[in-house]
Design an enzyme around this catalytic site. Structure first.
Site, PDB file in Angstrom:
ATOM      1  N   TYR A 207       5.193  11.321  15.971  1.00 47.48           N
ATOM      2  CA  TYR A 207       4.521  10.089  15.548  1.00 47.48           C
ATOM      3  C   TYR A 207       4.526   9.101  16.697  1.00 47.48           C
ATOM      4  CZ  TYR A 207       2.674   9.489  10.893  1.00 47.48           C
ATOM      5  OH  TYR A 207       1.857   9.508   9.807  1.00 47.48           O
TER       6      TYR A 207
ATOM      7  N   ARG B  58     -11.660  18.998  20.122  1.00 50.73           N
ATOM      8  CA  ARG B  58     -12.453  18.204  19.180  1.00 50.73           C
ATOM      9  C   ARG B  58     -11.860  16.791  19.071  1.00 50.73           C
ATOM     10  NH1 ARG B  58     -16.372  19.646  16.017  1.00 50.73           N
ATOM     11  NH2 ARG B  58     -16.220  21.681  16.993  1.00 50.73           N
TER      12      ARG B  58
END
Ligand code: DSN
Length: 408
Positions: A50, A230
């Site tokens: 995170y 992507r």
């Protein structure tokens, strides 16, 4: 001892998709094959981390390495496109566009973009996209020749007085004159934004004018001609704008950045700065033109091309809708997508044509001779002149001699 659970169901499907990618001729203009190094970064343990916030200003501890990765990605993309500031966190091109609008405009701000059926993107004001709900869109059409008509754009801009003019498209086969767009923006005192997603690789290879020299904001995806993972990026030369972009991405639109994808982006930016990539991008343009020229010599109705794609009018050439043509080609292992043509009379679900691009198969080694063969196969299938088995065999011969796509 950690037990690694094998999800055979998903593994099988990945194996089948790997086979499909290897055995087919991929002509979808927005697709490409990222390198194994890019894909390894995307599948790495960085997915565990995170890192809400930005390098040196995170909301979590333990970010010393992801900070370095994100800084490298920013430095590399700024160098690649000769621009001062970048945000590499957008999860997609759509998120990048959403954040760019938010950074530049108040809710309800007026945006002048291309008529969507003429080659625009959903986020450029489609009624089914957030964009048309938050902003007021007006549009400029392409000229009768299928090209941008800069005089018309100026005329509409003077009439509509937009806050922002948007250039950059999903199905436009010609070069875009960003300098001219900037002059129009100056004349009507509005902001200028470019969505360069489709042509980012050609710009990186210096085969197309760089919009960063003119636009207030440039957005892009990283997985099309740029051949990365992507995702999206936002570029600007304006310090005030990048601050607004950064808060529009986090915390406004997104949460934790995908640091594994950002690592993949960093690798892609390095790859795109090489001589080999320039050669690749040049070959993309050559192959696209070769296939288009060959179809034209067979009297097929196609657009011109300056870049990685062209449009094929299937309705006029073969009395087939784009959807019917797409299905016929897919049946023999040639993947394309149906696409609206300028002034199309059919719906987006049917369309009158196909969009054909060479970015993906040029990565695998498709050459000019192959591009000519592919034109003959496309024509043979759509006109029913060639037997299905013959075409399948030819597709197999071509794809077998190209670079193999590894599963991981
Ligand atoms: N869906 C992409 C394309 O195919 O062009 C645009 O985001």
């Amino acid at each position: 001892m950690v037990t690694i659970l094998m999800d055979q169901e998903i593994r099988n499907l990945i194996a089948l998709e790997t086979k499909r990618q290897n055995n087919g001729i991929e002509l979808i203009a927005s697709e490409n094959y990222a390198s194994q190094e890019v894909r390894m970064a995307c599948g790495s343990i960085l997915t565990n981390k995170y890192a809400e916030g930005y390098p040196n200003a995170r909301y979590y501890g333990g970010c010393e390495y992801v900070d370095q990765i994100e800084k490298i990605a920013i430095e590399r993309v700024c160098k690649l496109f000769n621009v001062k500031y970048a945000n590499v966190q957008p999860h997609s091109g759509s998120q990048a566009n959403a954040a760019a609008y938010r950074a530049l405009l108040p809710n309800g701000g007026k945006i002048l973009s291309l008529v969507l059926n003429d080659g625009g993107h959903l986020t450029h004001g489609s009624p089914v996209s957030f964009s048309s709900h938050l902003y007021q869109f007006v549009h400029y059409p392409l000229g009768r020749d299928g090209k941008l008509d800069y005089n018309k754009i100026l005329e509409i801009a003077k009439l509509e007085k937009p806050d922002l003019i948007l250039a950059g498209y999903s199905a436009y086969p010609y070069a875009i004159d960003f300098k001219k767009f900037k002059e129009i923006c100056n004349e009507v005192s509005c902001l200028f934004m470019v969505d360069m997603a489709h042509i980012a690789g050609l710009i990186a290879a210096k085969l197309h004018e760089n919009p960063c020299d003119y636009a207030d904001i440039v957005t892009s995806t990283t997985h099309k001609t740029l051949r990365g993972p992507r995702g999206g990026i936002i570029l600007t030369n304006n310090e005030n704008i990048i601050k607004k972009v950064n808060s529009a991405i986090f915390p406004y639109y997104q949460g934790g950045p995908l640091e594994h994808i950002i690592a993949g982006k960093a690798i892609c930016f390095k790859e795109a700065s090489t001589k080999q990539f320039q050669t690749y991008a040049n070959n993309v343009i050559i192959n696209t033109k070769t296939c288009k020229d060959e179809l034209e010599s067979l009297k097929i109705k196609v657009s011109g091309t300056d870049n990685h794609l062209f449009l094929l009018n299937t309705l006029d050439s073969y009395n087939l809708t784009g959807l019917e043509a797409q299905k016929k080609l897919e049946n023999v292992g040639i993947t394309t997508n149906k696409n609206m043509l300028p002034n199309d009379t059919l719906t987006p679900k049917e369309t009158s044509g196909l969009r054909i691009g060479f970015a993906a198969i040029t990565t695998r080694g498709c050459n000019q001779n192959d591009a000519k063969i592919i034109a003959k196969l496309i024509d043979g299938v759509l006109s029913n002149k060639l037997a299905e088995n013959y075409v399948k065999n030819e597709v197999s011969n071509l794809t077998k001699k190209w670079l193999k796509i590894e599963e991981i």
